[in-house]
Design an enzyme around this catalytic site. Sequence first.
Site, short mmCIF file in Angstrom:
data_model
loop_
_atom_site.label_atom_id
_atom_site.label_comp_id
_atom_site.label_asym_id
_atom_site.label_seq_id
_atom_site.Cartn_x
_atom_site.Cartn_y
_atom_site.Cartn_z
N TYR A 56 0.86 -1.18 0.00
CA TYR A 56 0.00 0.00 0.00
C TYR A 56 0.90 1.24 0.00
CZ TYR A 56 -3.94 -3.02 1.40
OH TYR A 56 -4.93 -3.98 1.47
N LEU A 209 -18.57 -1.64 2.48
CA LEU A 209 -19.31 -0.54 1.87
C LEU A 209 -18.97 -0.41 0.39
CD1 LEU A 209 -19.11 2.17 4.69
CD2 LEU A 209 -20.96 0.55 4.20
N ARG A 211 -16.21 0.05 -1.25
CA ARG A 211 -15.36 1.20 -1.56
C ARG A 211 -16.13 2.52 -1.59
NH1 ARG A 211 -14.61 -3.29 -4.00
NH2 ARG A 211 -12.59 -4.33 -3.84
N GLY A 212 -17.10 2.61 -0.72
CA GLY A 212 -17.89 3.83 -0.60
C GLY A 212 -19.14 3.83 -1.46
N SER A 215 -22.16 3.44 0.72
CA SER A 215 -22.03 4.16 2.00
C SER A 215 -23.15 5.15 2.22
CB SER A 215 -20.69 4.91 2.03
OG SER A 215 -20.70 5.96 1.07
#
Length: 334
Positions: A56, A209, A211-212, A215
């Site tokens: 990452y 979620l 990746r949003g 959400s």
Amino acid sequence: MLHRTLGTTGPQVSALGLGCMGMSALYGDTDRAESIATIQAALDAGVTLLDTGDFYAMGHNEMLIGEALRSAPAKAREQALTSVKFGALRGPDGAWLGYDGRPAAVKSFAAYSLQRLGTDHIDVYRIARVDPDVPIEETVGAIAELVEAGYVRHIGLSEAGADTIRRAASVAPIADLQIEYSLISRGIEDRILPVCRELGIGVTAYGVLSRGLISGHFARDRKLAANDFRGMSPRFQGENLQRNLDLVEALRKVAEERGVSVAQAAIAWVLSRGEDIVPLVGARTRERLTEALGALDVTLSEADLAAIEAAVPADAAAGDRYPAEQMAHLDSEH
């Protein structure tokens, strides 16, 4: 804070874990100070599981976690558990170059992760994607040697299919499988989750979620930054995005009737799937973290669950989880 166990051989962890990837890469610009404050707020709230990957932002995320832990209260540091993925190869330009699960590479990756995290052990260690050129038995065997030497506490897997999970478990005890699981990503329910339960392997669910996407905060006309990988994700493209956001609006009606947010309903649904499943929330700010933690106070009745699943039926999502090239690397999809 509720606690769950990562499988029959894994550690006891908080009911929610914190996925820290977005604090370093792939979701647009980041705020280092807010990221550290969010990690520390999660620890203060009783979250114990911190998930990262050595690739990452090429080690940035591990160093960020290490910095947050160094400046956290001693009790929080002692309770924190690190889950680290390794094996993804990156170029200086950020390009993805494949995966390496060779035993020597496994131990080399671990050495660098320990240094960046500033710790003498990793709690759960796993290859990010199964290396198609290296038998999983060899990769897991190398991690088992790290366990014996005291550098790793528990062995994990990531995005592994049912057959691979069985082969890995024949070599050494597997504590946990990390895999995408959410209202709109339910593929593990057919084969993978039953195998994990048969073998006593816990599940940490990422992408709860999506990746949003689910959400409740993703606008239909949102413009993604050039360094936000969702711009290449099929579920965020054109008509797919609009169809998926229609599902979110249906979920919003259910959530509002129950006095919770869309995100809380989606997280609570994953929490309801079993005591052996720990959702990872990818909150990048304290505000989003607070909202996610609110899901722990949501109790869903059978009627609530039925309403949620009617709003977002299984297999209703438009588009694959990843672009075609990345889907090809998912052993879990085979």
